[in-house]
Design a protein around this motif. Sequence first.
Motif, PDB file in Angstrom:
ATOM      1  N   THR A   1       1.224  -0.936   0.283  1.00  0.00           N
ATOM      2  CA  THR A   1      -0.055   0.153  -0.319  1.00  0.00           C
ATOM      3  C   THR A   1       0.778   1.483  -0.020  1.00  0.00           C
ATOM      4  N   VAL A   2       2.400   1.490   0.774  1.00  0.00           N
ATOM      5  CA  VAL A   2       2.887   2.150   0.859  1.00  0.00           C
ATOM      6  C   VAL A   2       3.063   2.448  -0.509  1.00  0.00           C
ATOM      7  N   ILE A   3       3.827   1.466  -1.443  1.00  0.00           N
ATOM      8  CA  ILE A   3       4.915   1.176  -2.310  1.00  0.00           C
ATOM      9  C   ILE A   3       3.033   2.191  -3.555  1.00  0.00           C
ATOM     10  N   PHE A   4       2.412   2.166  -3.663  1.00  0.00           N
ATOM     11  CA  PHE A   4       1.372   2.491  -4.126  1.00  0.00           C
ATOM     12  C   PHE A   4       0.718   3.613  -4.278  1.00  0.00           C
ATOM     13  N   VAL A   5       1.268   4.169  -3.002  1.00  0.00           N
ATOM     14  CA  VAL A   5       0.612   5.178  -2.878  1.00  0.00           C
ATOM     15  C   VAL A   5       1.657   6.515  -2.823  1.00  0.00           C
ATOM     16  N   LEU A   6       3.240   6.166  -2.440  1.00  0.00           N
ATOM     17  CA  LEU A   6       4.011   6.986  -2.927  1.00  0.00           C
ATOM     18  C   LEU A   6       3.938   6.715  -4.934  1.00  0.00           C
ATOM     19  N   CYS A   7       4.126   6.297  -5.298  1.00  0.00           N
ATOM     20  CA  CYS A   7       4.509   6.031  -6.622  1.00  0.00           C
ATOM     21  C   CYS A   7       3.428   6.445  -7.848  1.00  0.00           C
ATOM     22  N   PHE A   8       1.981   6.513  -7.292  1.00  0.00           N
ATOM     23  CA  PHE A   8       1.068   6.248  -8.035  1.00  0.00           C
ATOM     24  C   PHE A   8      -0.156   7.695  -7.889  1.00  0.00           C
ATOM     25  N   MET A   9       0.625   8.376  -6.434  1.00  0.00           N
ATOM     26  CA  MET A   9      -0.153   9.754  -5.554  1.00  0.00           C
ATOM     27  C   MET A   9       0.947  10.582  -5.106  1.00  0.00           C
ATOM     28  N   ILE A  10       1.432  10.339  -4.572  1.00  0.00           N
ATOM     29  CA  ILE A  10       2.467  11.393  -3.623  1.00  0.00           C
ATOM     30  C   ILE A  10       3.436  11.473  -5.257  1.00  0.00           C
ATOM     31  N   TYR A  11       4.430  10.534  -5.735  1.00  0.00           N
ATOM     32  CA  TYR A  11       5.040  10.946  -6.575  1.00  0.00           C
ATOM     33  C   TYR A  11       4.720  12.281  -7.898  1.00  0.00           C
ATOM     34  N   PRO A  12       3.106  11.562  -8.423  1.00  0.00           N
ATOM     35  CA  PRO A  12       2.554  12.490  -9.858  1.00  0.00           C
ATOM     36  C   PRO A  12       2.556  13.801  -9.286  1.00  0.00           C
ATOM     37  N   ILE A  13       1.555  13.782  -7.398  1.00  0.00           N
ATOM     38  CA  ILE A  13       1.223  15.142  -7.493  1.00  0.00           C
ATOM     39  C   ILE A  13       2.541  16.129  -7.422  1.00  0.00           C
ATOM     40  N   VAL A  14       3.634  15.460  -6.320  1.00  0.00           N
ATOM     41  CA  VAL A  14       4.800  16.344  -6.079  1.00  0.00           C
ATOM     42  C   VAL A  14       5.674  16.500  -7.867  1.00  0.00           C
ATOM     43  N   TYR A  15       5.901  15.453  -8.518  1.00  0.00           N
ATOM     44  CA  TYR A  15       6.313  16.521 -10.255  1.00  0.00           C
ATOM     45  C   TYR A  15       5.242  17.202 -10.593  1.00  0.00           C
ATOM     46  N   ASN A  16       4.286  17.005 -10.775  1.00  0.00           N
ATOM     47  CA  ASN A  16       3.479  17.813 -11.292  1.00  0.00           C
ATOM     48  C   ASN A  16       3.868  20.011  -9.915  1.00  0.00           C
TER      49      ASN A  16
ATOM     50  N   ILE B   1      -3.536  24.497  -8.653  1.00  0.00           N
ATOM     51  CA  ILE B   1      -4.386  25.389  -8.531  1.00  0.00           C
ATOM     52  C   ILE B   1      -5.679  25.203  -8.167  1.00  0.00           C
ATOM     53  N   ILE B   2      -5.673  23.326  -8.557  1.00  0.00           N
ATOM     54  CA  ILE B   2      -7.215  22.735  -8.609  1.00  0.00           C
ATOM     55  C   ILE B   2      -6.892  21.787  -7.545  1.00  0.00           C
ATOM     56  N   LEU B   3      -6.130  21.917  -7.073  1.00  0.00           N
ATOM     57  CA  LEU B   3      -5.385  21.084  -6.452  1.00  0.00           C
ATOM     58  C   LEU B   3      -5.318  21.702  -4.660  1.00  0.00           C
ATOM     59  N   LEU B   4      -5.029  23.469  -4.584  1.00  0.00           N
ATOM     60  CA  LEU B   4      -4.706  24.065  -3.885  1.00  0.00           C
ATOM     61  C   LEU B   4      -6.712  24.470  -2.974  1.00  0.00           C
ATOM     62  N   ILE B   5      -7.395  24.623  -4.484  1.00  0.00           N
ATOM     63  CA  ILE B   5      -8.514  25.053  -4.541  1.00  0.00           C
ATOM     64  C   ILE B   5      -8.924  23.742  -3.208  1.00  0.00           C
ATOM     65  N   LEU B   6      -9.197  22.453  -3.692  1.00  0.00           N
ATOM     66  CA  LEU B   6     -10.006  20.838  -3.321  1.00  0.00           C
ATOM     67  C   LEU B   6      -9.608  20.810  -1.596  1.00  0.00           C
ATOM     68  N   MET B   7      -7.650  21.185  -1.669  1.00  0.00           N
ATOM     69  CA  MET B   7      -7.094  20.933  -0.398  1.00  0.00           C
ATOM     70  C   MET B   7      -8.389  21.857   1.017  1.00  0.00           C
ATOM     71  N   CYS B   8      -8.604  23.130   0.142  1.00  0.00           N
ATOM     72  CA  CYS B   8      -9.108  24.763   1.775  1.00  0.00           C
ATOM     73  C   CYS B   8     -10.654  23.531   1.537  1.00  0.00           C
ATOM     74  N   ILE B   9     -10.871  23.086   1.073  1.00  0.00           N
ATOM     75  CA  ILE B   9     -12.571  22.833   0.418  1.00  0.00           C
ATOM     76  C   ILE B   9     -12.431  21.329   2.021  1.00  0.00           C
ATOM     77  N   SER B  10     -11.404  20.497   1.382  1.00  0.00           N
ATOM     78  CA  SER B  10     -11.363  19.159   2.698  1.00  0.00           C
ATOM     79  C   SER B  10     -11.012  19.936   3.957  1.00  0.00           C
ATOM     80  N   LEU B  11      -9.951  21.434   4.155  1.00  0.00           N
ATOM     81  CA  LEU B  11      -9.730  21.066   5.396  1.00  0.00           C
ATOM     82  C   LEU B  11     -10.611  21.930   6.644  1.00  0.00           C
ATOM     83  N   VAL B  12     -11.605  23.192   5.326  1.00  0.00           N
ATOM     84  CA  VAL B  12     -13.274  23.328   6.310  1.00  0.00           C
ATOM     85  C   VAL B  12     -14.329  21.944   6.441  1.00  0.00           C
ATOM     86  N   TYR B  13     -14.039  21.035   5.220  1.00  0.00           N
ATOM     87  CA  TYR B  13     -14.639  20.150   5.928  1.00  0.00           C
ATOM     88  C   TYR B  13     -14.159  19.367   7.106  1.00  0.00           C
ATOM     89  N   LEU B  14     -13.360  19.077   7.376  1.00  0.00           N
ATOM     90  CA  LEU B  14     -12.323  18.928   8.267  1.00  0.00           C
ATOM     91  C   LEU B  14     -12.735  19.343   9.706  1.00  0.00           C
TER      92      LEU B  14
END
Length: 295
Positions: A18-33, A273-286
């Motif tokens: 699970t850790v490898i999957f998250v790092l390769c297919f979620m964290i790495y694409p976000i950081v690279y973008n 910018i899309i990621l930032l907007i969605l993160m703000c929405i998630s923070l409001v939810y939390l």
Amino acid sequence: MNNSLKKSLPLYTFILPTVIFVLCFMIYPIVYNIIVSFQDLTIKNLNTGGSFIGLKNYVDIIQSEKFFIALKNTFIYTFACIFFQVVIGYLLALFFNQDFPFRNFFRSILLLAWMTPLVITGTLFKWLFDVDYGVINYLLMNIHLIDNPINWLGQESTALTAVIITNVWVGIPFNMILILSALQSLPGDVYEAAKIDGANKLQIFAKITLPLMKPTLFVVLVLGIIYTFKVFDIILIMTGGGPVNATQVLPFFGYEQAFVNFNFGASGAVASIILLILMCISLVYLYLIKKEESS
């Protein structure tokens, strides 16, 4: 190797995939973008790599008139879709929470709208809204609501509305199932006590059902906003962002920057910018969830 490490090693082995999957297919694409968004990366220097240009991509995007059109359309599209999906989904959930013949059959039929691939749904509604042989124009003319066919997808005033109607149709079953599951899990003794105390249906709904459903509604709203905000498939199939940017939204704007203009740095900036907007929405939810739990 001590005993505690020997005991915990199998646990780490289980979570390692699970850790490898998250790092390769979620964290790495976000950081690279995010890294690409600070570079002058185009099709010309794709092999060699782009040079660092700081916030220039973000400044160019924000100064673009098309960006603000896409931002406005995205918020209008998201708000309208979520409002109608949740309201209609809630009403259908209340209806299917009653006991009547063939309830499960009709509920499963409604799920077909959500299970159908968006490519098929977009193509279907593109035919339905067609100006020449669309069923919607045919029905509206037969009941004398309109005199002439409406070019739903070909004019600025109606294109976004047509796309919103399509996505509302897709999202209603998802909202209905989540809300219905929450309704069926509500404690029945609370309702029995309210009826004994003489509360009517409206009072029960306002004082018992809505407060108990608040956590579920928060989840439905956040999931719906995230899912709707990143719309792409329906826009691409039905309108392609037109006419005259009437259905231009942020995800499609980022797609155009990458695969039409071949400006991958600018596309990365839009995605960030899309990621930032969605993160703000998630923070409001939390925050709201935390506030609800502490109250």
